[in-house]
Design an enzyme around this catalytic site. Sequence first.
Site, short mmCIF file in Angstrom:
data_model
loop_
_atom_site.label_atom_id
_atom_site.label_comp_id
_atom_site.label_asym_id
_atom_site.label_seq_id
_atom_site.Cartn_x
_atom_site.Cartn_y
_atom_site.Cartn_z
N MET A 73 -12.55 7.89 -17.26
CA MET A 73 -12.57 6.71 -17.82
C MET A 73 -13.04 5.57 -16.69
SD MET A 73 -10.41 4.47 -20.22
CE MET A 73 -10.66 5.52 -21.79
N LYS A 74 -12.30 5.71 -15.62
CA LYS A 74 -12.62 4.56 -14.48
C LYS A 74 -13.87 4.69 -13.86
CE LYS A 74 -10.87 7.63 -10.70
NZ LYS A 74 -10.71 8.98 -11.67
N GLY A 75 -14.69 5.85 -13.93
CA GLY A 75 -15.93 5.83 -13.27
C GLY A 75 -16.18 5.79 -12.04
#
Length: 250
Positions: free
Chosen positions: A129-131
Amino acid sequence: MSHDLTAVKPYGDAMNDGWVQTSFTLPVKGGDEAKEAAKQLLLKMGLEDPLVVCMKDLGLEFTFFVVYGKCRHTVDMTKIHVPKARIQPMDMEQINQYIRHNIGKKVVAVGACVGTDAHTMGLDAIMDMKGFHGNYGLERYSEMITFNMGSQVPPEALVARAIQENADAVLVSQVVTEKQQHLPVMTRVVELLEAEGYRDRVVLICGGPRISHELAIEIGYDAGFGPGTVASDVGAFIVQEMVRRGLRAR
């Protein structure tokens, strides 16, 4: 600023001066003879006016050098062609909209670092999710379902999970060594997908610090991505490739 792209040289302090900085280690004890050896090596490498700016004794008769030299060679940029994945750039929301309008189902992606590879940084940057660099990972996309299997995953386990999840995309992350010792495990994924009759149903992508799109195509993948790739690059390729190949809802 415009300059001649048919004869590009390194830029040091001025256009076309050719100055290059490089470093290397020689298996010799430091001293005047070692410095002279470094200069002679630069001349044989085609660098003129060699200059040693740093010489550090590493012990055990090894010496590290930082050196300068002038490159006399040029390259013609107008004749260079580098194969790249076909991608129309899109951001996260554009990819979500593209999926809703053109695919009609959530896109499932399964990824792993296969074989003995324990370097998950690149895979995590794309899938979690954080990328990376402000570009959210595929896990955050509302129209995608992702499974990051982590490190040291056998090719057989990755392919089995892809089939189990009815995956639309398989992402293989791999640090290919200088001697390309990790290529067989990547080609093993291709072989297993073909043996299961699943290769034509999935977008197969690989990525890593030494992976190019050209290499990926050679070993049977649809695309390869190197350093600097962000999740939206991979996401855009997946969905656009699905549409190009007619891989819609099933």
